[in-house]
Scaffold this motif. Sequence first.
Motif, PDB file in Angstrom:
ATOM      1  N   PHE A 356       0.738  -1.167   0.178  1.00  0.00           N
ATOM      2  CA  PHE A 356       0.185  -0.130  -0.029  1.00  0.00           C
ATOM      3  C   PHE A 356       0.827   1.122   0.248  1.00  0.00           C
ATOM      4  O   PHE A 356       0.678   2.222  -0.765  1.00  0.00           O
ATOM      5  CB  PHE A 356      -1.039   0.015   1.333  1.00  0.00           C
ATOM      6  CG  PHE A 356      -1.714  -1.153   1.211  1.00  0.00           C
ATOM      7  CD1 PHE A 356      -2.525  -1.601   0.000  1.00  0.00           C
ATOM      8  CD2 PHE A 356      -2.264  -1.432   2.595  1.00  0.00           C
ATOM      9  CE1 PHE A 356      -3.176  -2.755   0.224  1.00  0.00           C
ATOM     10  CE2 PHE A 356      -3.473  -2.578   2.601  1.00  0.00           C
ATOM     11  CZ  PHE A 356      -3.842  -3.112   1.480  1.00  0.00           C
ATOM     12  N   HIS A 357       1.913   1.124   0.832  1.00  0.00           N
ATOM     13  CA  HIS A 357       2.892   2.365   0.994  1.00  0.00           C
ATOM     14  C   HIS A 357       3.437   2.650  -0.358  1.00  0.00           C
ATOM     15  O   HIS A 357       3.568   3.859  -0.772  1.00  0.00           O
ATOM     16  CB  HIS A 357       3.850   2.137   2.047  1.00  0.00           C
ATOM     17  CG  HIS A 357       4.481   3.052   2.433  1.00  0.00           C
ATOM     18  ND1 HIS A 357       5.785   3.199   3.345  1.00  0.00           N
ATOM     19  CD2 HIS A 357       4.650   4.676   2.271  1.00  0.00           C
ATOM     20  CE1 HIS A 357       6.418   4.092   3.385  1.00  0.00           C
ATOM     21  NE2 HIS A 357       5.680   5.246   2.787  1.00  0.00           N
ATOM     22  N   TYR A 358       4.104   1.748  -1.060  1.00  0.00           N
ATOM     23  CA  TYR A 358       4.677   1.815  -2.336  1.00  0.00           C
ATOM     24  C   TYR A 358       3.792   2.356  -3.267  1.00  0.00           C
ATOM     25  O   TYR A 358       4.142   3.308  -4.149  1.00  0.00           O
ATOM     26  CB  TYR A 358       5.192   0.519  -2.740  1.00  0.00           C
ATOM     27  CG  TYR A 358       6.324   0.913  -3.836  1.00  0.00           C
ATOM     28  CD1 TYR A 358       7.542   1.144  -3.560  1.00  0.00           C
ATOM     29  CD2 TYR A 358       5.993   0.453  -5.153  1.00  0.00           C
ATOM     30  CE1 TYR A 358       8.749   1.138  -4.809  1.00  0.00           C
ATOM     31  CE2 TYR A 358       7.210   0.298  -6.252  1.00  0.00           C
ATOM     32  CZ  TYR A 358       8.249   0.810  -5.999  1.00  0.00           C
ATOM     33  OH  TYR A 358       9.227   0.925  -6.796  1.00  0.00           O
ATOM     34  N   ARG A 371      -7.231   3.416 -11.382  1.00  0.00           N
ATOM     35  CA  ARG A 371      -7.651   2.231 -12.255  1.00  0.00           C
ATOM     36  C   ARG A 371      -6.597   1.664 -13.169  1.00  0.00           C
ATOM     37  O   ARG A 371      -6.716   0.451 -13.082  1.00  0.00           O
ATOM     38  CB  ARG A 371      -8.506   2.941 -13.244  1.00  0.00           C
ATOM     39  CG  ARG A 371      -9.454   2.000 -14.297  1.00  0.00           C
ATOM     40  CD  ARG A 371     -10.206   2.654 -15.203  1.00  0.00           C
ATOM     41  NE  ARG A 371     -11.296   3.598 -14.835  1.00  0.00           N
ATOM     42  CZ  ARG A 371     -11.135   4.929 -14.808  1.00  0.00           C
ATOM     43  NH1 ARG A 371     -10.077   5.520 -15.497  1.00  0.00           N
ATOM     44  NH2 ARG A 371     -12.170   5.450 -14.234  1.00  0.00           N
ATOM     45  N   ASP A 372      -5.752   2.413 -13.523  1.00  0.00           N
ATOM     46  CA  ASP A 372      -4.670   1.639 -14.492  1.00  0.00           C
ATOM     47  C   ASP A 372      -3.826   0.947 -13.585  1.00  0.00           C
ATOM     48  O   ASP A 372      -3.314  -0.256 -13.955  1.00  0.00           O
ATOM     49  CB  ASP A 372      -3.753   2.780 -15.099  1.00  0.00           C
ATOM     50  CG  ASP A 372      -4.672   3.503 -16.210  1.00  0.00           C
ATOM     51  OD1 ASP A 372      -5.559   3.104 -16.708  1.00  0.00           O
ATOM     52  OD2 ASP A 372      -4.021   4.539 -16.601  1.00  0.00           O
ATOM     53  N   LEU A 373      -3.567   1.245 -12.295  1.00  0.00           N
ATOM     54  CA  LEU A 373      -2.620   0.550 -11.376  1.00  0.00           C
ATOM     55  C   LEU A 373      -3.173  -0.542 -11.160  1.00  0.00           C
ATOM     56  O   LEU A 373      -2.774  -1.947 -11.033  1.00  0.00           O
ATOM     57  CB  LEU A 373      -2.250   1.571 -10.025  1.00  0.00           C
ATOM     58  CG  LEU A 373      -1.151   0.907  -9.326  1.00  0.00           C
ATOM     59  CD1 LEU A 373      -0.653   1.911  -8.529  1.00  0.00           C
ATOM     60  CD2 LEU A 373      -1.645  -0.291  -8.257  1.00  0.00           C
ATOM     61  N   PRO A 387      -4.459  -3.659  -5.503  1.00  0.00           N
ATOM     62  CA  PRO A 387      -3.829  -3.336  -4.193  1.00  0.00           C
ATOM     63  C   PRO A 387      -4.450  -1.991  -3.729  1.00  0.00           C
ATOM     64  O   PRO A 387      -4.913  -1.901  -2.400  1.00  0.00           O
ATOM     65  CB  PRO A 387      -2.433  -2.941  -4.243  1.00  0.00           C
ATOM     66  CG  PRO A 387      -1.978  -2.695  -5.659  1.00  0.00           C
ATOM     67  CD  PRO A 387      -3.173  -3.430  -6.572  1.00  0.00           C
ATOM     68  N   LEU A 388      -5.003  -1.167  -4.462  1.00  0.00           N
ATOM     69  CA  LEU A 388      -5.731   0.163  -4.293  1.00  0.00           C
ATOM     70  C   LEU A 388      -7.112  -0.157  -4.033  1.00  0.00           C
ATOM     71  O   LEU A 388      -7.976   0.224  -2.742  1.00  0.00           O
ATOM     72  CB  LEU A 388      -5.701   1.133  -5.068  1.00  0.00           C
ATOM     73  CG  LEU A 388      -4.181   1.826  -5.317  1.00  0.00           C
ATOM     74  CD1 LEU A 388      -4.046   2.696  -6.318  1.00  0.00           C
ATOM     75  CD2 LEU A 388      -3.534   2.203  -3.853  1.00  0.00           C
ATOM     76  N   GLN A 392      -9.099   0.282  -0.328  1.00  0.00           N
ATOM     77  CA  GLN A 392     -10.369   0.851  -0.176  1.00  0.00           C
ATOM     78  C   GLN A 392     -11.140  -0.043   0.506  1.00  0.00           C
ATOM     79  O   GLN A 392     -12.138   0.578   1.553  1.00  0.00           O
ATOM     80  CB  GLN A 392     -10.845   1.304  -1.589  1.00  0.00           C
ATOM     81  CG  GLN A 392     -12.196   1.986  -1.629  1.00  0.00           C
ATOM     82  CD  GLN A 392     -12.380   2.557  -2.862  1.00  0.00           C
ATOM     83  OE1 GLN A 392     -11.574   2.958  -3.610  1.00  0.00           O
ATOM     84  NE2 GLN A 392     -13.899   2.776  -3.118  1.00  0.00           N
ATOM     85  N   ALA A 393     -11.304  -1.180   0.294  1.00  0.00           N
ATOM     86  CA  ALA A 393     -12.268  -1.975   0.691  1.00  0.00           C
ATOM     87  C   ALA A 393     -12.232  -2.235   2.491  1.00  0.00           C
ATOM     88  O   ALA A 393     -13.027  -2.594   3.194  1.00  0.00           O
ATOM     89  CB  ALA A 393     -12.362  -3.562   0.188  1.00  0.00           C
ATOM     90  N   ALA A 394     -10.798  -2.141   2.683  1.00  0.00           N
ATOM     91  CA  ALA A 394     -10.439  -2.354   4.265  1.00  0.00           C
ATOM     92  C   ALA A 394     -10.859  -1.313   4.956  1.00  0.00           C
ATOM     93  O   ALA A 394     -10.706  -1.083   6.285  1.00  0.00           O
ATOM     94  CB  ALA A 394      -9.125  -2.888   4.323  1.00  0.00           C
ATOM     95  N   GLY A 395     -11.233  -0.046   4.424  1.00  0.00           N
ATOM     96  CA  GLY A 395     -11.139   1.250   4.929  1.00  0.00           C
ATOM     97  C   GLY A 395     -10.218   2.031   4.766  1.00  0.00           C
ATOM     98  O   GLY A 395      -9.068   2.117   5.489  1.00  0.00           O
TER      99      GLY A 395
END
Length: 828
Positions: A356-358, A371-373, A387-388, A392-395
Amino acid sequence: MSKNFMIRKVAVLGAGVMGARIAAHMVNASVETLLFDLPDGEGDPNGKVVRALEGLKKAEPGPLSSPGRLGSIQPANYGQHLERLRECDLVIEAIAERMDWKTDLYRTVIPWLGEECIFASNTSGLSINGLAQTFPENLRQRFCGIHFFNPPRYMHLVELIPCTETLPERMDHLEEFLVSTLGKGVVRARDTPGFIANRIGMFSLLSTLHHAQRMALDFDTVDALTGSDLGRPKSATFRTLDVVGLDVFASVADTMRMHLPDDPWHSCFDVPDWLGRLVKEGALGQKTGRGVYQKLGNQIHVFDPGLQNYRLSEGKVDAALKETLRQRDWAKKMEALRSDQGTQAQFLWAVFRDLFHYCAVHMEEIADSARDLDFAMRWGFGWSHGPLEIWQAAGWQKIAGWLNEDISAGKTLSPAPLPGWVTDPARRGVHEVQGSYSAGSNRYQPRSTLSVYRRQLFPDRLLGEAEEYGETIFDTSAARMWHNGQDIAVLSFKTKMHTISSELLDDMLRALDEAEENWRALIIWQADRPFSAGADLLQLMQGVQTAGDQPAEGFAGRFKGALQRVKYTVAGGGGLGEIVNAAVGNVLRVEDVIARFQQVSQRLKYAQIPTVAAIDGLVLGGGCELSIHCTRIVATMESYIGLVETGVGLLPSGGGCKEMAQRAAAEARGGDIFPHLRRYFQNIAMGEVSRSAELAREMGYLRASDRIVMNRFELLHVAIQEAMALAATAYRPPLVPRQIPVAGRGGIASLKAAMVNMLQGGFISEHDYAVGCRVAEVMCGGDVDTGSQVDEQWLLDLERRNFLDLLAMSKTQERIEYMLRNSKPLRN
């Protein structure tokens, strides 16, 4: 360049593994293709290309949709055939990843390129702007990077990378070709090292290796943790390295390390010492038979860096963590991983946290939008969620807070601060109904407006995007019938794996009644793969058992404990057999279910409105029987079709045997039926499944009038167009054939003789022979003279009777029991 510029012919430069496979996928899509390489020093000047084409025959998974497509690739060499490049609308260079080799080749071919030809370099990370400098300015306008993922036939992602001078309309034409003709998911990437997918994917793999080493986790344990339970491929981490090739992985990591000196995670791109040692020893993974893993006899061994040797692979997930990994709610899963102080849980939290950090720090640099990532990782690395999306799903705010805590505590792999857009208090995520967030423009970007995407009525969805399809006509627990405002009704299954249940059969009859009364056509289409993998055995078994006065005895009773542990099963791939297996001990109920399935099949065939099966992925057993009775099939190229009931000692009895026998008779055109019948018999008796829609056509499951599309997200669009075309011609169902010629006793005897030879040769078992004899009896029309005339109901009755006879056999029951317990067929 004309408005209707079309890519009619393609040249691929370089007949290595990637170049040959790109050429193969071009001819899969019926694109005329030249494959170039250096002239061979001895013999045939095209020898290098010819050998590469021979290699395509042996490659697994198969690069070609059909072996017959191989002859459509035209061999060429730079010594004799450069003038043929003028014929090509697209030239793709696919030689080794060396800037000097690529630019030398460019200088050779530049004088021979057509005036409107698009030139693209297939590269996984070299600078597109750097490569472009070899071309004169006018050619740079037609130059770009194109990154196919291996294997090109199966991997959905293609990254398109323009250089500074590339004309936008050239990119648009190329994107439309890639999407619709080749069936790809296109992501436009920026000219940064590794582009999007490899940049994120390589970091994810390398950081996983780092945390595994830091926490002293065995490689097989890491694979047990990082596979399908995380929505990743079963190959997880270290098996993925073996598939990629340890040498390839090390080379890509080294290239990225050299080209990313200012990356805050620069040290992570150093490969571990143990990996370098394996590469030096020639243990490169799957291609050399030894890498991280090694198969010895029937056992899998894994490399242990502590032992500097291999040991038996036995990695396991901690019992307490298993429930967490089964959790589908990402918010609960992440909460549990972060709070659990066990080593395995903390390892997984660290892997997600640093990923997430990267992504947060680098998104603005490498991608136009979130979207592209996310699509790059889903389509290029086979992740179920980007990953994004997971973040988002995790809050979003909760995860961002945890990230900041770990950054401050020095727990992360880099101290780089989160960008300001991440911690904006108003941010709920990066995917919304209006689009996906772009860090560069600080706005939500809608999807592409290119005309090709209008063919994708329901494109691949991201978290936060609408998921409902059309307006509901009726909705039950088993199916939903709906429409999209075009007078065409669509039926979508809701069962797990789109299995066929008793309730679903009722819903299909209801849908056919509704469609005939109020709609111009009926399409069967699923929002997700597969089309249908069989039948819900457990649900049907329970329904049958509770319908009787007493619990089922005998075979059904013996399996009661096993059934309670199995949520569903696909017995041999799932056909009518699985539906009725559940009903042993209640013969009347068995016959009722068979008759209802046959009724559905016949209704699909003779409905007063056209019926279209829009199929994708597995189309097995009962799913195959439903589709072959429809007026038309529209299939994606990656449709795997077959009648596979013999795997559990049964035969197709939802009209599958009948339909194949009828097709054989039609193909014979009054002549000898047997040669046509024999191939259909072999398909069913051996449980053959097509490895593509093209092969399904060759096997007879698809007719000449059925359609094949390359992009699965265009499937419904094409199905609707096909249905509307049928309706526009005042569609009438086929006339019910009064008489069907059959092969009779002579045909049965010939098929049995062939099976006797296979039995004596040890190719089939005695029970395979017994099942095959039943299939032969049905498909040849039973105990009648050769050339006798029967009707469809005669063949359907034979299906039912022989199915019930097989069901009573102990060896069939053993096969079903084995399938229930092991989810794979038994050859007894």
